[in-house]
Design a protein around this motif. Sequence first.
Motif, PDB file in Angstrom:
ATOM      1  N   MET A   1       0.868  -1.324  -0.081  1.00 13.98           N
ATOM      2  CA  MET A   1       0.001  -0.036  -0.016  1.00 13.98           C
ATOM      3  C   MET A   1       0.721   1.374   0.027  1.00 13.98           C
ATOM      4  SD  MET A   1      -3.240   0.919  -0.010  1.00 13.98           S
ATOM      5  CE  MET A   1      -4.572  -0.125   0.888  1.00 13.98           C
ATOM      6  N   SER A   2       0.309   2.257  -0.754  1.00 13.83           N
ATOM      7  CA  SER A   2       1.340   3.401  -0.739  1.00 13.83           C
ATOM      8  C   SER A   2       1.462   4.366   0.436  1.00 13.83           C
ATOM      9  CB  SER A   2       0.557   4.272  -2.003  1.00 13.83           C
ATOM     10  OG  SER A   2       0.610   3.747  -3.061  1.00 13.83           O
ATOM     11  N   PRO A   3       2.445   4.960   0.567  1.00 10.44           N
ATOM     12  CA  PRO A   3       2.661   6.053   1.745  1.00 10.44           C
ATOM     13  C   PRO A   3       1.800   7.209   1.740  1.00 10.44           C
ATOM     14  CG  PRO A   3       4.591   6.186   0.634  1.00 10.44           C
ATOM     15  CD  PRO A   3       3.493   5.015  -0.145  1.00 10.44           C
ATOM     16  N   ILE A   4       1.510   7.710   2.902  1.00  9.73           N
ATOM     17  CA  ILE A   4       1.373   9.339   2.813  1.00  9.73           C
ATOM     18  C   ILE A   4       2.206  10.148   2.830  1.00  9.73           C
ATOM     19  CG2 ILE A   4      -0.065  10.886   4.465  1.00  9.73           C
ATOM     20  CD1 ILE A   4      -1.138   8.820   6.071  1.00  9.73           C
ATOM     21  N   GLY A   5       2.287  11.022   2.154  1.00 12.22           N
ATOM     22  CA  GLY A   5       3.327  12.221   1.881  1.00 12.22           C
ATOM     23  C   GLY A   5       2.983  13.342   2.643  1.00 12.22           C
ATOM     24  N   VAL A   6       4.027  13.706   3.405  1.00 14.79           N
ATOM     25  CA  VAL A   6       4.303  15.006   4.363  1.00 14.79           C
ATOM     26  C   VAL A   6       5.126  15.991   3.903  1.00 14.79           C
ATOM     27  CG1 VAL A   6       3.942  15.899   6.584  1.00 14.79           C
ATOM     28  CG2 VAL A   6       3.181  13.625   6.023  1.00 14.79           C
ATOM     29  N   PHE A   7       4.863  17.298   3.643  1.00 13.96           N
ATOM     30  CA  PHE A   7       6.008  18.164   3.363  1.00 13.96           C
ATOM     31  C   PHE A   7       6.123  19.344   4.134  1.00 13.96           C
ATOM     32  CE2 PHE A   7       3.490  19.779  -0.128  1.00 13.96           C
ATOM     33  CZ  PHE A   7       3.971  21.266  -0.110  1.00 13.96           C
ATOM     34  N   ASP A   8       6.935  19.757   4.550  1.00 15.63           N
ATOM     35  CA  ASP A   8       7.240  21.299   5.183  1.00 15.63           C
ATOM     36  C   ASP A   8       8.446  22.040   4.665  1.00 15.63           C
ATOM     37  OD1 ASP A   8       6.792  23.107   7.389  1.00 15.63           O
ATOM     38  OD2 ASP A   8       7.952  22.240   8.441  1.00 15.63           O
ATOM     39  N   SER A   9       8.391  23.346   5.130  1.00 20.55           N
ATOM     40  CA  SER A   9       9.531  23.953   4.887  1.00 20.55           C
ATOM     41  C   SER A   9      11.030  23.517   5.613  1.00 20.55           C
ATOM     42  CB  SER A   9       9.388  25.514   4.953  1.00 20.55           C
ATOM     43  OG  SER A   9       9.081  25.744   6.375  1.00 20.55           O
ATOM     44  N   GLY A  10      10.855  22.913   6.749  1.00 27.07           N
ATOM     45  CA  GLY A  10      11.884  22.289   7.384  1.00 27.07           C
ATOM     46  C   GLY A  10      11.352  21.266   8.517  1.00 27.07           C
ATOM     47  N   VAL A  11      11.586  21.580   9.583  1.00 33.49           N
ATOM     48  CA  VAL A  11      11.498  20.398  10.682  1.00 33.49           C
ATOM     49  C   VAL A  11      10.112  20.662  11.333  1.00 33.49           C
ATOM     50  CG1 VAL A  11      12.642  21.794  12.299  1.00 33.49           C
ATOM     51  CG2 VAL A  11      12.773  19.392  12.447  1.00 33.49           C
ATOM     52  N   ASN A  55       8.141  20.273  -4.143  1.00 29.00           N
ATOM     53  CA  ASN A  55       8.023  19.592  -2.958  1.00 29.00           C
ATOM     54  C   ASN A  55       6.910  18.184  -3.236  1.00 29.00           C
ATOM     55  OD1 ASN A  55       9.709  21.195  -1.991  1.00 29.00           O
ATOM     56  ND2 ASN A  55       8.453  22.152  -0.705  1.00 29.00           N
ATOM     57  N   THR A  56       5.665  18.667  -3.770  1.00 27.30           N
ATOM     58  CA  THR A  56       4.662  17.582  -4.346  1.00 27.30           C
ATOM     59  C   THR A  56       5.081  16.805  -5.262  1.00 27.30           C
ATOM     60  OG1 THR A  56       3.007  19.527  -3.569  1.00 27.30           O
ATOM     61  CG2 THR A  56       2.183  17.592  -4.568  1.00 27.30           C
ATOM     62  N   LEU A  57       5.739  17.288  -6.238  1.00 29.10           N
ATOM     63  CA  LEU A  57       6.562  16.286  -7.194  1.00 29.10           C
ATOM     64  C   LEU A  57       7.394  15.446  -6.646  1.00 29.10           C
ATOM     65  CD1 LEU A  57       6.971  19.023 -10.061  1.00 29.10           C
ATOM     66  CD2 LEU A  57       5.300  16.891 -10.153  1.00 29.10           C
ATOM     67  N   PHE A  58       8.297  15.951  -5.791  1.00 30.04           N
ATOM     68  CA  PHE A  58       9.116  14.737  -4.955  1.00 30.04           C
ATOM     69  C   PHE A  58       8.333  13.726  -4.392  1.00 30.04           C
ATOM     70  CE2 PHE A  58      11.130  13.693  -1.113  1.00 30.04           C
ATOM     71  CZ  PHE A  58      12.471  13.211  -1.643  1.00 30.04           C
ATOM     72  N   LEU A  59       7.134  14.144  -3.499  1.00 26.89           N
ATOM     73  CA  LEU A  59       6.572  13.073  -2.660  1.00 26.89           C
ATOM     74  C   LEU A  59       5.826  12.042  -3.850  1.00 26.89           C
ATOM     75  CD1 LEU A  59       4.832  15.533   0.035  1.00 26.89           C
ATOM     76  CD2 LEU A  59       7.044  13.725   0.237  1.00 26.89           C
ATOM     77  N   LEU A  60       5.430  12.807  -5.090  1.00 30.30           N
ATOM     78  CA  LEU A  60       4.547  11.832  -5.764  1.00 30.30           C
ATOM     79  C   LEU A  60       5.561  10.803  -6.550  1.00 30.30           C
ATOM     80  CD1 LEU A  60       2.069  14.476  -7.621  1.00 30.30           C
ATOM     81  CD2 LEU A  60       1.502  12.524  -5.849  1.00 30.30           C
ATOM     82  N   LYS A  61       6.798  11.513  -6.560  1.00 34.62           N
ATOM     83  CA  LYS A  61       7.854  10.355  -7.124  1.00 34.62           C
ATOM     84  C   LYS A  61       7.814   9.026  -6.078  1.00 34.62           C
ATOM     85  CE  LYS A  61      11.062  13.812  -8.988  1.00 34.62           C
ATOM     86  NZ  LYS A  61      12.233  14.361  -8.469  1.00 34.62           N
ATOM     87  N   HIS A  62       7.667   9.343  -4.865  1.00 26.92           N
ATOM     88  CA  HIS A  62       7.717   7.957  -4.015  1.00 26.92           C
ATOM     89  C   HIS A  62       6.054   7.488  -3.895  1.00 26.92           C
ATOM     90  CE1 HIS A  62      11.344  10.038  -2.875  1.00 26.92           C
ATOM     91  NE2 HIS A  62      11.984   8.789  -2.160  1.00 26.92           N
ATOM     92  N   ASN A  63       5.581   7.960  -4.915  1.00 29.69           N
ATOM     93  CA  ASN A  63       4.060   7.132  -4.986  1.00 29.69           C
ATOM     94  C   ASN A  63       3.114   7.396  -3.824  1.00 29.69           C
ATOM     95  OD1 ASN A  63       2.502   5.423  -6.502  1.00 29.69           O
ATOM     96  ND2 ASN A  63       3.167   3.725  -5.346  1.00 29.69           N
ATOM     97  N   VAL A  64       3.165   8.611  -3.121  1.00 32.14           N
ATOM     98  CA  VAL A  64       2.042   8.695  -2.181  1.00 32.14           C
ATOM     99  C   VAL A  64       0.692   8.706  -2.478  1.00 32.14           C
ATOM    100  CG1 VAL A  64       4.082  10.208  -0.828  1.00 32.14           C
ATOM    101  CG2 VAL A  64       2.366  11.294  -2.475  1.00 32.14           C
ATOM    102  N   LYS A  65      -0.044   8.175  -1.569  1.00 27.41           N
ATOM    103  CA  LYS A  65      -1.608   8.309  -1.942  1.00 27.41           C
ATOM    104  C   LYS A  65      -2.284   9.817  -1.546  1.00 27.41           C
ATOM    105  CE  LYS A  65      -2.296   5.599   2.245  1.00 27.41           C
ATOM    106  NZ  LYS A  65      -2.689   4.294   2.815  1.00 27.41           N
ATOM    107  N   LEU A  66      -1.665  10.334  -0.627  1.00 31.82           N
ATOM    108  CA  LEU A  66      -2.103  11.646  -0.272  1.00 31.82           C
ATOM    109  C   LEU A  66      -1.130  12.556   0.228  1.00 31.82           C
ATOM    110  CD1 LEU A  66      -4.998  11.969   2.067  1.00 31.82           C
ATOM    111  CD2 LEU A  66      -2.787  12.988   3.014  1.00 31.82           C
TER     112      LEU A  66
END
Lengths: 263, 263
Positions: A1-11, A55-66
């Motif tokens: 099952m695909s992962p959840i993607g999370v991004f932020d400017s930092g930590v 950043n979103t494109l980076f997460l999509l490369k990891h096949n995230v589902k959300l």
Amino acid sequence: MSPIGVFDSGVGGLTVVKELVRLLPAEDIVYFGDTARVPYGIKSKETVIRFSVENTLFLLKHNVKLVCVACNTVSSCALPKIKNSFRVPIVGVISPGAREAVYATKNNRVGVIGTKGTIKSKAYEHEIKKLDPKVKVTAVACPLFVPFVEEGWLNQDVVLTVAKHYLKPLKEAKVDTVILGCTHYPLLKNVIKKVLGENINLIDSAKQVAIEVKKILSDEEILNSRRCGRSQFFVSDNPEWFEELAGRFLGKPVKNVRKVSSV
Amino acid sequence: MSPIGVFDSGVGGLTVVKELVRLLPAEDIVYFGDTARVPYGIKSKETVIRFSVENTLFLLKHNVKLVCVACNTVSSCALPKIKNSFRVPIVGVISPGAREAVYATKNNRVGVIGTKGTIKSKAYEHEIKKLDPKVKVTAVACPLFVPFVEEGWLNQDVVLTVAKHYLKPLKEAKVDTVILGCTHYPLLKNVIKKVLGENINLIDSAKQVAIEVKKILSDEEILNSRRCGRSQFFVSDNPEWFEELAGRFLGKPVKNVRKVSSV
């Protein structure tokens, strides 16, 4: 099952990861922190949108589902744009925080604190007014709070003095509820309570975001059924700095943070 | 005649422009501030080098005859790399500041203050030791100074409290000379003098940089002979924010700041 993607400017977005792991322990998570270009809070809307799309494109490369946008500045400046650009469900932190604040206030006076970018966007105000036009919103930017937290200055008198200065308009407006509109601010809860009183409702969006993510995954029938999820962490710079700060936000140490050369 | 190129991570490099204009009023100047990726002081050496190469290439597109690196973090982390990569003369801020400090100290005890990146690099220490191995150097990072200056907090008690905390090792080491190893710090001279005493020598590299630039242009016989030079300002984000802060660093208003979409 695909992962959840999370991004932020930092930590700071790790506060959201913490709540996701608590509520959805079976989910895999891919986190991206844009530490090469942090902070976003002082930058223009146009630039924040550009970085967020990357950043979103980076997460999509990891096949995230959300995709979970765990950054108030991005959520307030760039969410409509990235929601329109991608087909995957995208969750920001503004609506969940606003809903919780409208629910929590008894006197219909809500304060919002955040970075310059977040406050300038008036995103929380618009969202709150949509939910309940009677609620009066007082919003102030607190630009020194992020550097204080990142330097580990959480309880010093200096921080209290600066907090008194920033929060004066909220005190004068007699708000009973304050949205902590930046992922760093929950770490200053003690200081903020010293200024606004023990009874103030402090709204930390992270919990509400996790609830919203669970609802979407459940509605779309893409919840993970494995027993124990795994989190992976990527940054665009300084994995050591990220690991050093991560514990403060996630409540436990983070290891094996990987640096990516470009997003 | 070609212009002098100056770049910085943001607005601080204008302190160098101010001195260049004073000493070389006939020269044209092209300034680039990388405000989309500011600040550099918390970022890794590798990333600072990458950004600096891009910034230098941007200035070269404007046909500059010399590049002045008006940023201590870049000068301390990336100067050898960019000096090796380009044929145009490149001047940083470290050697001029170190030379001036070694000349100024009477008790051979010099303090250095700067961003984390600058202090971690030990660039000032190496340069001072090369000039005079007898000089004892005490170096401390002051990460909250940049946000204070950018927020216009220059004389408040809060800043004094933080300065006392940061500068304690310099006081204990009985330094008689301190290198202000970040372009923002000259704006905190008053506070620093309150902590270290009126008689402390505060070394601001900007003046020495201008002297070095003049010497190189003169040696290479590429000084400009026109009567009144013109300065142009480019940023990678937020020209309004840059214009707002610029006066604080340059001592006069800056207008017509142009945003470039990519460097």
